[in-house]
Design a protein around this motif. Structure first.
Motif, short mmCIF file in Angstrom:
data_model
loop_
_atom_site.label_atom_id
_atom_site.label_comp_id
_atom_site.label_asym_id
_atom_site.label_seq_id
_atom_site.Cartn_x
_atom_site.Cartn_y
_atom_site.Cartn_z
N HIS A 82 -5.99 -14.34 -4.74
CA HIS A 82 -6.13 -14.54 -3.08
C HIS A 82 -6.89 -13.32 -2.56
O HIS A 82 -6.92 -12.53 -3.07
N LEU A 83 -7.29 -13.57 -1.18
CA LEU A 83 -7.57 -12.61 -0.39
C LEU A 83 -6.43 -12.35 0.63
O LEU A 83 -5.88 -12.89 1.21
N ALA A 84 -6.11 -10.95 0.46
CA ALA A 84 -5.05 -10.23 1.34
C ALA A 84 -5.51 -9.62 2.34
O ALA A 84 -6.54 -8.53 2.22
N LEU A 85 -5.22 -9.89 3.67
CA LEU A 85 -5.55 -9.10 4.88
C LEU A 85 -4.32 -8.36 5.45
O LEU A 85 -3.34 -8.72 5.56
N ARG A 86 -4.56 -7.10 5.52
CA ARG A 86 -3.62 -6.19 6.28
C ARG A 86 -3.45 -6.50 7.67
O ARG A 86 -4.32 -6.57 8.40
N VAL A 87 -2.33 -6.60 8.01
CA VAL A 87 -2.04 -6.70 9.63
C VAL A 87 -0.94 -5.81 9.83
O VAL A 87 -0.15 -5.51 9.24
N ALA A 112 8.69 -5.46 -4.75
CA ALA A 112 8.53 -4.08 -5.02
C ALA A 112 8.04 -3.17 -3.95
O ALA A 112 8.66 -1.89 -3.93
N THR A 113 7.74 -3.57 -2.79
CA THR A 113 7.20 -2.55 -1.84
C THR A 113 8.11 -2.78 -0.49
O THR A 113 8.09 -1.79 0.29
N GLY A 114 8.94 -3.90 -0.43
CA GLY A 114 9.70 -4.05 0.77
C GLY A 114 8.85 -4.61 1.91
O GLY A 114 9.40 -4.52 3.22
N LYS A 115 7.62 -4.89 1.67
CA LYS A 115 6.52 -5.20 2.81
C LYS A 115 6.64 -6.70 3.15
O LYS A 115 6.92 -7.37 2.16
N ALA A 116 6.39 -7.10 4.26
CA ALA A 116 6.27 -8.81 4.56
C ALA A 116 5.07 -9.28 4.52
O ALA A 116 4.23 -8.35 4.42
N PHE A 117 5.08 -10.62 3.84
CA PHE A 117 3.58 -11.12 3.74
C PHE A 117 4.05 -12.54 3.85
O PHE A 117 4.98 -13.28 3.73
N CYS A 118 2.71 -13.29 3.78
CA CYS A 118 2.66 -14.72 4.00
C CYS A 118 1.54 -15.32 3.54
O CYS A 118 0.36 -14.72 3.79
N PHE A 130 -1.31 -12.67 4.46
CA PHE A 130 -1.33 -11.54 5.47
C PHE A 130 -0.23 -10.60 4.90
O PHE A 130 0.78 -11.16 4.63
N TYR A 131 -0.74 -9.31 4.75
CA TYR A 131 0.27 -8.31 4.26
C TYR A 131 0.62 -7.24 5.27
O TYR A 131 -0.20 -6.73 5.94
N GLN A 132 1.82 -6.98 5.28
CA GLN A 132 2.33 -6.10 6.47
C GLN A 132 1.55 -4.66 6.25
O GLN A 132 1.75 -4.03 5.04
#
Length: 133
Positions: A82-87, A112-118, A130-132
């Motif tokens: 996939h393509l992950a975009l930082r937001v 692993a990171t505790g970051k939100a994504f969808c 979308f990656y926090q």
């Protein structure tokens, strides 16, 4: 002796071949809001190439080719996943997509990171995340 890793500076671009240039151009420029750097029609290939800018300088190259074969996409298939975009705000970005009529999976937290994504998909069902930040 230097390793190649010391020479690498980041990702310059990601190239995507779309099935419908107009639909994909609209999605990437109007829905995702990416500015156009350049657009070229290459008559000898009956092909468009659209260069789009991301805020960090990375680019997305959107191509159209007549009769390009479809690529099966499965979550765990070999190849680009996939393509992950930082937001800056995953929930706000998700809401903007939904307001534009785009189906978006629920926000999850990376164990692993505790970051939100969808995840969501472009017009050719290519998975985008979308990656926090």
């Amino acid at each position: 002796m230097s390793t190649l890793g010391t020479l690498l500076r980041g990702v310059h671009h990601v190239a995507i071949i779309c099935s419908n240039y107009s639909n994909s151009k609209r999605f990437y420029t109007e829905v995702l809001g990416l500015p156009i750097i350049a657009e070229h029609y290459r008559a000898e290939r009956d092909s468009y190439k659209l260069d789009l800018a991301l805020p960090d300088g990375t680019q997305i190259e959107l191509f159209s080719f007549p009769n390009a074969p479809a690529r099966p996409s499965y979550p765990e298939a070999q190849g680009l996943r996939h393509l992950a975009l930082r937001v800056s705000d995953v929930q706000a970005a998700k809401q903007k997509l939904e307001e534009a009529g785009i189906a978006v999976e629920e926000v999850r937290i990376d164990a692993a990171t505790g970051k939100a994504f969808c995840f969501f998909a472009d017009p050719d069902h290519l998975p985008i995340e979308f990656y926090q930040e």
